[in-house]
Design an enzyme around this catalytic site. Sequence first.
Site, mmCIF file in Angstrom:
data_model
loop_
_atom_site.group_PDB
_atom_site.id
_atom_site.type_symbol
_atom_site.label_atom_id
_atom_site.label_comp_id
_atom_site.label_asym_id
_atom_site.label_seq_id
_atom_site.Cartn_x
_atom_site.Cartn_y
_atom_site.Cartn_z
ATOM 1 N N TRP A 1 38.686 41.633 111.464
ATOM 2 C CA TRP A 1 37.704 40.592 111.140
ATOM 3 C C TRP A 1 38.128 39.257 111.720
ATOM 4 O O TRP A 1 37.307 38.339 111.844
ATOM 5 C CB TRP A 1 37.504 40.485 109.629
ATOM 6 C CG TRP A 1 38.612 39.818 108.848
ATOM 7 C CD1 TRP A 1 39.964 40.025 108.981
ATOM 8 C CD2 TRP A 1 38.469 38.835 107.815
ATOM 9 N NE1 TRP A 1 40.663 39.250 108.087
ATOM 10 C CE2 TRP A 1 39.783 38.510 107.355
ATOM 11 C CE3 TRP A 1 37.383 38.212 107.212
ATOM 12 C CZ2 TRP A 1 40.010 37.586 106.340
ATOM 13 C CZ3 TRP A 1 37.613 37.292 106.194
ATOM 14 C CH2 TRP A 1 38.911 36.984 105.771
ATOM 15 N N ASP A 2 39.403 39.143 112.077
ATOM 16 C CA ASP A 2 39.918 37.910 112.671
ATOM 17 C C ASP A 2 39.050 37.459 113.845
ATOM 18 O O ASP A 2 38.779 36.271 114.017
ATOM 19 C CB ASP A 2 41.347 38.129 113.173
ATOM 20 C CG ASP A 2 42.278 38.650 112.089
ATOM 21 O OD1 ASP A 2 41.886 39.588 111.370
ATOM 22 O OD2 ASP A 2 43.409 38.150 111.984
ATOM 23 N N GLU B 1 44.545 40.403 100.159
ATOM 24 C CA GLU B 1 45.062 41.769 100.132
ATOM 25 C C GLU B 1 46.163 41.999 99.096
ATOM 26 O O GLU B 1 46.770 43.068 99.068
ATOM 27 C CB GLU B 1 45.558 42.151 101.534
ATOM 28 C CG GLU B 1 44.432 42.226 102.542
ATOM 29 C CD GLU B 1 44.912 42.337 103.978
ATOM 30 O OE1 GLU B 1 44.183 42.924 104.800
ATOM 31 O OE2 GLU B 1 46.021 41.823 104.281
ATOM 32 N N LYS C 1 46.797 35.724 98.194
ATOM 33 C CA LYS C 1 47.492 35.739 99.481
ATOM 34 C C LYS C 1 46.968 34.680 100.435
ATOM 35 O O LYS C 1 47.729 34.021 101.148
ATOM 36 C CB LYS C 1 47.348 37.124 100.125
ATOM 37 C CG LYS C 1 47.962 37.235 101.514
ATOM 38 C CD LYS C 1 47.684 38.594 102.143
ATOM 39 C CE LYS C 1 48.244 38.673 103.565
ATOM 40 N NZ LYS C 1 47.946 39.971 104.215
ATOM 41 N N GLN C 2 45.634 34.527 100.487
ATOM 42 C CA GLN C 2 45.024 33.724 101.550
ATOM 43 C C GLN C 2 43.641 33.266 101.133
ATOM 44 O O GLN C 2 43.169 33.582 100.044
ATOM 45 C CB GLN C 2 44.919 34.565 102.817
ATOM 46 C CG GLN C 2 44.013 35.791 102.656
ATOM 47 C CD GLN C 2 43.989 36.673 103.878
ATOM 48 O OE1 GLN C 2 45.003 37.185 104.315
ATOM 49 N NE2 GLN C 2 42.809 36.853 104.444
#
Length: 697
Positions: free
Chosen positions: A295-296, A425, A493-494
């Site tokens: 997906w980046d 994640e 995480k992000q």
Amino acid sequence: MSRDADPYIFSSDTLPSDLRFLPPLANGLLGWRVYDNIMHMGGVYNGEAGRCHRADVPCPLAAKMESKDPAQHAYSLDTHTGIFTHTLSSAAVTATQTLYSHRYYPNLMVMEILLVRQMTATEPVTVNLVSAFTPESKDIAFESGPDYRGGRYIKGQAASAEYPGGLCPTVHLIWIPIPETLTLLPERSQSRWGFILIADNSFDSAKAKFDEALNLMDTGNMLLSHEKAWKELWLQSKVEVTGSDSLCRALIGCLFYLLSAFPSIHDTSSSFGGVSPGGLSNGGDGQDYWGHVFWDQDIWMYPGIALFYPKLARAVLEYRVRTIDGAKDNAQKQGYKGLKFPWESAVSGREVCPEDIYGNQEIHINGDVTLAFQHYLYLTEDLSMFREGHGSDVIYGVADYWVSRATWKPEDQKYHLLGVMPPDEYYYNVDNSVYTNTVAKFSLQFAGELADLLQHTAPKEWKEVAEHMKIPFDQESEYHPEFDGYIKGHPVKQADTVMLGYPLGLQMSKQVRRNDLEAYEPVTDPQGPAMTWGMFAIGWLELGEAERAQLLLKKCFSNIQGPFQVWSESSDGSGAVNFLTGMGGFLQAVLFGYTGFRVQKECLAFSAILPNDISELCVRGVNYLGSQMDWLLRKDEVCIILREQTRSDGSAKPYDLQVVLTASGTEIPLTPGQQVTFKREPGCVRKLESTSFCWSL
């Protein structure tokens, strides 16, 4: 950096001690880290399914200059031209080595060396070329063939295909051999040598390209054609700030490395293999996510490129179209209809993630892919991508997947997405990831919208599931929990939930937006991936808190490894190298944060804001509905210059554009070549729209 230093040139007297941070040189097909004895070629993988990775290809240009005499060394990467230069200066000679992946001829890599005598002595001067190159690869069984026109030739085939019955890619290399020494003869004041490498999938094509490269050398057009191609690229985009040299250099580096990962704007081969987190220079076995496409590409790297280069944006969409068969296979294996794009993709679109849980549960990838298609349509009005280009097959196939994947719950009269992994994640097998459900809802709505445009009968289930998709929201705390059962304050995480506002554009009050940011910022892993803080920065910029945004954006600088502005995934230098995902997030923080650009169906909305240490932002080449515009943002005003206008359908008459100052309702027409300037009003959203384009075509 001195006041007169060129921010586009990254220079150093020494090379980084960690060789991972040597600059990558790439052109959308070939990628190589300077001095490395291996390189990679787009679309060339070895290994089946989860063992699939970019195949290592030996690089004959891996030669470094050395001198037996004391010498000074200087290294530079010129991002104007994509050229890496090593200069060796001794009392007797100045030796200059230039390396580049050709920007116009993608199968070509070049090394040139110039020796210039510094003394009037008549002795020969010798420079050593030290190389660890061997014509071997652990992924491809190469064998030597007869020399061709003075060039060495080897060919080989990857050991295994991506999936059973698939093709094993073939690689043919032809190159001018590099000697161990180069000598400037006594009677010469200077001499120049050129060395070329051709990499191709067929011998006949490789020979033809080698012939063409030799001709370029003979006519002196090798370097000129490369520099011309980079100049053409940079004329279509520029992102520069005044007030922070470090920020300016970081933005230039991000855009340069991202552009290097994309094909030429003149490329018609339809062979682009997508963009992986570490780019083409990385991604071997066990390295930098194996060179897979995530997906980046669609969420993090694509938006900053699509704003300037519709042809490169379309190349990303065409890559996804070419993987439709694999996506259909993925959905069937999961027991669902439609298309399930892989969490990790190579060539076929079949899932190649080494761990099944990600491919099975991180299904938000489907919505991420369709969001890129949606933005492309809104930016370009190019319906041919969806008709002849089969983009509609992607959008409809994803919609069918969501319908079959969703579960109806009578107790709340909502559709649920169960057993998923969100972008964060740290959690898995959760229900109703707020990001996943939102992006699913929006992709279903876009499918219906596109069906209306193309006069396609949309299944009623698309609208039904979209309208009744559960979007988790905590009424008491007035914020979006990351998923059902998420406990506020638990680590993440992000960037995840904060992406609801941007890039997804979920409508919410300013207070809810603030609550989301304040809930997740303090619990986000400080060692998480680099792109995260750009999303938080955009959120605070939306709320008018430029200084708070700037503090978060500055966190990204610890991911930039000098001297060549190469990013690491984590701030301690670990993780993926040449981390294009982080660069894409950082670039978006400025392109969509400072400007407030939002790609919408009827307009390009904007709401400019600058932090105190930035006095000016120049964004050149924004391409909206075929019109190229330059934007200049200052503390108290916004200037727009309309440069060129072309329509994607080839029509002679461009669309009429106007700026709408929403607070007053004032409409300001844009005329090619003229500058429009108006006051910047904090928090006021303006719109750039067409007065001659209607979506009911």
